[in-house]
Design a protein around this motif. Sequence first.
Motif, PDB file in Angstrom:
ATOM      1  N   LEU A 125      -3.930  -1.380  -6.153  1.00 16.31           N
ATOM      2  CA  LEU A 125      -2.848  -0.610  -5.513  1.00 16.31           C
ATOM      3  C   LEU A 125      -1.678  -1.447  -4.981  1.00 16.31           C
ATOM      4  CD1 LEU A 125      -4.798   2.178  -3.559  1.00 16.31           C
ATOM      5  CD2 LEU A 125      -3.864   2.248  -5.868  1.00 16.31           C
ATOM      6  N   LYS A 126      -1.674  -2.745  -5.277  1.00 15.43           N
ATOM      7  CA  LYS A 126      -0.613  -3.572  -4.655  1.00 15.43           C
ATOM      8  C   LYS A 126       0.795  -3.151  -5.070  1.00 15.43           C
ATOM      9  CE  LYS A 126      -1.069  -7.729  -7.566  1.00 15.43           C
ATOM     10  NZ  LYS A 126      -2.244  -7.596  -8.429  1.00 15.43           N
ATOM     11  N   ASP A 127       0.944  -2.526  -6.237  1.00 18.77           N
ATOM     12  CA  ASP A 127       2.281  -2.085  -6.658  1.00 18.77           C
ATOM     13  C   ASP A 127       2.460  -0.564  -6.584  1.00 18.77           C
ATOM     14  OD1 ASP A 127       3.004  -4.740  -7.273  1.00 18.77           O
ATOM     15  OD2 ASP A 127       1.881  -4.595  -9.161  1.00 18.77           O
ATOM     16  N   ASP A 128       1.494   0.091  -5.977  1.00 19.98           N
ATOM     17  CA  ASP A 128       1.547   1.558  -5.904  1.00 19.98           C
ATOM     18  C   ASP A 128       2.612   2.007  -4.889  1.00 19.98           C
ATOM     19  OD1 ASP A 128      -0.074   4.287  -6.268  1.00 19.98           O
ATOM     20  OD2 ASP A 128       0.355   4.048  -4.143  1.00 19.98           O
ATOM     21  N   THR A 129       3.340   3.054  -5.239  1.00 16.85           N
ATOM     22  CA  THR A 129       4.370   3.538  -4.299  1.00 16.85           C
ATOM     23  C   THR A 129       4.049   4.935  -3.791  1.00 16.85           C
ATOM     24  OG1 THR A 129       5.601   4.404  -6.190  1.00 16.85           O
ATOM     25  CG2 THR A 129       6.236   2.215  -5.396  1.00 16.85           C
ATOM     26  N   THR A 130       2.898   5.487  -4.170  1.00 11.34           N
ATOM     27  CA  THR A 130       2.625   6.895  -3.852  1.00 11.34           C
ATOM     28  C   THR A 130       1.754   7.073  -2.604  1.00 11.34           C
ATOM     29  OG1 THR A 130       0.627   6.991  -5.217  1.00 11.34           O
ATOM     30  CG2 THR A 130       2.720   7.480  -6.319  1.00 11.34           C
ATOM     31  N   ARG A 131       1.171   5.976  -2.081  1.00 11.34           N
ATOM     32  CA  ARG A 131       0.305   6.116  -0.897  1.00 11.34           C
ATOM     33  C   ARG A 131       1.052   5.648   0.358  1.00 11.34           C
ATOM     34  NH1 ARG A 131      -2.653   5.627  -5.754  1.00 11.34           N
ATOM     35  NH2 ARG A 131      -4.696   6.579  -5.580  1.00 11.34           N
ATOM     36  N   PRO A 132       1.492   6.614   1.199  1.00  5.20           N
ATOM     37  CA  PRO A 132       2.292   6.247   2.377  1.00  5.20           C
ATOM     38  C   PRO A 132       1.586   5.248   3.289  1.00  5.20           C
ATOM     39  CG  PRO A 132       2.033   8.656   2.206  1.00  5.20           C
ATOM     40  CD  PRO A 132       1.280   8.063   1.068  1.00  5.20           C
ATOM     41  N   LEU A 133       0.266   5.312   3.383  1.00  5.26           N
ATOM     42  CA  LEU A 133      -0.434   4.431   4.320  1.00  5.26           C
ATOM     43  C   LEU A 133      -0.457   2.976   3.860  1.00  5.26           C
ATOM     44  CD1 LEU A 133      -3.530   6.565   5.411  1.00  5.26           C
ATOM     45  CD2 LEU A 133      -1.357   6.283   6.578  1.00  5.26           C
ATOM     46  N   GLN A 168       2.225   1.375   2.217  1.00  8.12           N
ATOM     47  CA  GLN A 168       3.551   0.830   1.902  1.00  8.12           C
ATOM     48  C   GLN A 168       3.912  -0.272   2.894  1.00  8.12           C
ATOM     49  OE1 GLN A 168       4.751   1.885  -1.121  1.00  8.12           O
ATOM     50  NE2 GLN A 168       2.784   2.914  -0.921  1.00  8.12           N
ATOM     51  N   GLY A 169       4.800  -1.164   2.474  1.00  3.58           N
ATOM     52  CA  GLY A 169       5.275  -2.220   3.366  1.00  3.58           C
ATOM     53  C   GLY A 169       4.377  -3.438   3.362  1.00  3.58           C
ATOM     54  N   ARG A 170       4.633  -4.310   4.355  1.00  2.00           N
ATOM     55  CA  ARG A 170       3.912  -5.600   4.363  1.00  2.00           C
ATOM     56  C   ARG A 170       2.498  -5.456   4.929  1.00  2.00           C
ATOM     57  NH1 ARG A 170       8.164  -9.663   4.640  1.00  2.00           N
ATOM     58  NH2 ARG A 170       6.848 -11.064   5.818  1.00  2.00           N
ATOM     59  N   GLY A 171       1.731  -6.511   4.763  1.00  2.00           N
ATOM     60  CA  GLY A 171       0.386  -6.555   5.357  1.00  2.00           C
ATOM     61  C   GLY A 171      -0.603  -5.603   4.716  1.00  2.00           C
ATOM     62  N   GLN A 172      -0.389  -5.387   3.420  1.00  2.00           N
ATOM     63  CA  GLN A 172      -1.242  -4.421   2.718  1.00  2.00           C
ATOM     64  C   GLN A 172      -2.724  -4.778   2.757  1.00  2.00           C
ATOM     65  OE1 GLN A 172      -0.674  -3.778  -1.430  1.00  2.00           O
ATOM     66  NE2 GLN A 172       0.779  -2.140  -1.078  1.00  2.00           N
ATOM     67  N   ARG A 173      -2.987  -6.075   2.489  1.00  2.00           N
ATOM     68  CA  ARG A 173      -4.370  -6.546   2.456  1.00  2.00           C
ATOM     69  C   ARG A 173      -5.087  -6.247   3.771  1.00  2.00           C
ATOM     70  NH1 ARG A 173      -6.774  -9.917  -1.348  1.00  2.00           N
ATOM     71  NH2 ARG A 173      -5.185 -10.883  -2.609  1.00  2.00           N
ATOM     72  N   GLU A 174      -4.405  -6.563   4.890  1.00  2.00           N
ATOM     73  CA  GLU A 174      -4.993  -6.378   6.218  1.00  2.00           C
ATOM     74  C   GLU A 174      -5.198  -4.892   6.499  1.00  2.00           C
ATOM     75  OE1 GLU A 174      -2.328  -8.232   5.537  1.00  2.00           O
ATOM     76  OE2 GLU A 174      -3.307 -10.194   5.753  1.00  2.00           O
ATOM     77  N   ARG A 175      -4.206  -4.091   6.085  1.00  2.00           N
ATOM     78  CA  ARG A 175      -4.294  -2.655   6.328  1.00  2.00           C
ATOM     79  C   ARG A 175      -5.474  -2.045   5.575  1.00  2.00           C
ATOM     80  NH1 ARG A 175       0.754  -0.034   5.294  1.00  2.00           N
ATOM     81  NH2 ARG A 175       1.576  -2.154   5.373  1.00  2.00           N
ATOM     82  N   ILE A 176      -5.644  -2.484   4.335  1.00  2.00           N
ATOM     83  CA  ILE A 176      -6.765  -1.976   3.535  1.00  2.00           C
ATOM     84  C   ILE A 176      -8.085  -2.344   4.218  1.00  2.00           C
ATOM     85  CG2 ILE A 176      -8.034  -2.266   1.355  1.00  2.00           C
ATOM     86  CD1 ILE A 176      -5.236  -2.613  -0.007  1.00  2.00           C
ATOM     87  N   ALA A 177      -8.183  -3.618   4.652  1.00  2.00           N
ATOM     88  CA  ALA A 177      -9.428  -4.084   5.271  1.00  2.00           C
ATOM     89  C   ALA A 177      -9.736  -3.286   6.545  1.00  2.00           C
ATOM     90  CB  ALA A 177      -9.318  -5.566   5.581  1.00  2.00           C
ATOM     91  N   LEU A 178      -8.692  -3.064   7.344  1.00  2.00           N
ATOM     92  CA  LEU A 178      -8.881  -2.352   8.614  1.00  2.00           C
ATOM     93  C   LEU A 178      -9.314  -0.899   8.414  1.00  2.00           C
ATOM     94  CD1 LEU A 178      -6.187  -3.563  11.045  1.00  2.00           C
ATOM     95  CD2 LEU A 178      -8.146  -2.216  11.792  1.00  2.00           C
ATOM     96  N   LEU A 179      -8.563  -0.214   7.530  1.00  2.00           N
ATOM     97  CA  LEU A 179      -8.879   1.194   7.244  1.00  2.00           C
ATOM     98  C   LEU A 179     -10.282   1.322   6.674  1.00  2.00           C
ATOM     99  CD1 LEU A 179      -5.682   2.741   5.591  1.00  2.00           C
ATOM    100  CD2 LEU A 179      -6.796   3.495   7.690  1.00  2.00           C
ATOM    101  N   MET A 180     -10.621   0.382   5.810  1.00  2.00           N
ATOM    102  CA  MET A 180     -11.933   0.408   5.169  1.00  2.00           C
ATOM    103  C   MET A 180     -13.035   0.253   6.218  1.00  2.00           C
ATOM    104  SD  MET A 180     -12.942   0.343   1.884  1.00  2.00           S
ATOM    105  CE  MET A 180     -12.401  -0.788   0.649  1.00  2.00           C
ATOM    106  N   GLU A 181     -12.813  -0.669   7.148  1.00  2.00           N
ATOM    107  CA  GLU A 181     -13.810  -0.911   8.191  1.00  2.00           C
ATOM    108  C   GLU A 181     -13.994   0.348   9.047  1.00  2.00           C
ATOM    109  OE1 GLU A 181     -13.071  -4.664  10.209  1.00  2.00           O
ATOM    110  OE2 GLU A 181     -14.167  -3.845  11.924  1.00  2.00           O
ATOM    111  N   GLU A 182     -12.866   0.981   9.358  1.00  2.00           N
ATOM    112  CA  GLU A 182     -12.867   2.182  10.179  1.00  2.00           C
ATOM    113  C   GLU A 182     -13.574   3.346   9.474  1.00  2.00           C
ATOM    114  OE1 GLU A 182      -8.748   2.162  11.946  1.00  2.00           O
ATOM    115  OE2 GLU A 182      -8.914   4.205  11.135  1.00  2.00           O
ATOM    116  N   ARG A 183     -13.347   3.451   8.164  1.00  2.00           N
ATOM    117  CA  ARG A 183     -13.800   4.637   7.440  1.00  2.00           C
ATOM    118  C   ARG A 183     -15.174   4.527   6.811  1.00  2.00           C
ATOM    119  NH1 ARG A 183      -8.438   6.499   4.134  1.00  2.00           N
ATOM    120  NH2 ARG A 183      -7.168   7.086   5.946  1.00  2.00           N
TER     121      ARG A 183
END
Length: 191
Positions: free
Chosen positions: A115-123, A125-140
């Motif tokens: 998903l690094k080049d995906d533009t359809t997932r609002p959550l 978008q922007g910088r820090g994608q890797r960290e955001r994925i890791a955090l959301l994944m941990e939460e969910r």
Amino acid sequence: MTGMDNIILTGFMGSGKSTVAIRLSYKMKMVLEDTDRRIEKEQEQSIGEIFTRQGEEAFRNMETDCLKSMLEEPEGRILSVGGGIPVREENRRILKQLGMVVYLRIRPDTVYERLKDDTTRPLLQGRGQRERIALLMEERSPHYESLADFIVDVDEQQMEEVLHLIDEAYQAWREEKESAERTQNNEDTCD
Ligand code: S3P
């Protein structure tokens, strides 16, 4: 009362729910529904536009309404649900009623690669994608796992194998459900 007979596909963004759902619907000759596509159609906007114009909370309420309406619809379908749906307790309760919940489990690195080049997932978008994925994944992850009737690790599996495993799990789940219903009916007649 026992629940409905559908296959529900859950999992993080990028876990392949939509693709698995399409392939499974062909293989098992079951109608397919997708909460994101349905919301987009009803709202006549993309998910991105809904997030921007109405905000995430409004989108989350649309998801819950969508699930509620599925409780009133015919069963025997494949339901592919947005990655954030299992976060709400109310949604988890509805999903359990809707049928057999399958969790397509994926590693954060694979999500990032997909998903690094995906533009359809609002959550995402922007910088820090890797960290955001890791955090959301941990939460969910705990929600996905506690909810699931069946878990498939999708990282290294071939699509055919994923489909086969889900098919097998569904047959077993249905047998168990039917046997539970027979027992329940017997108890009711004996009462
Ligand atoms: C979301 C997942 C997306 C979509 C929205 C929010 C999430 O669906 O519902 O962008 O919160 O994980 P997919 O899981 O199909 O990508």
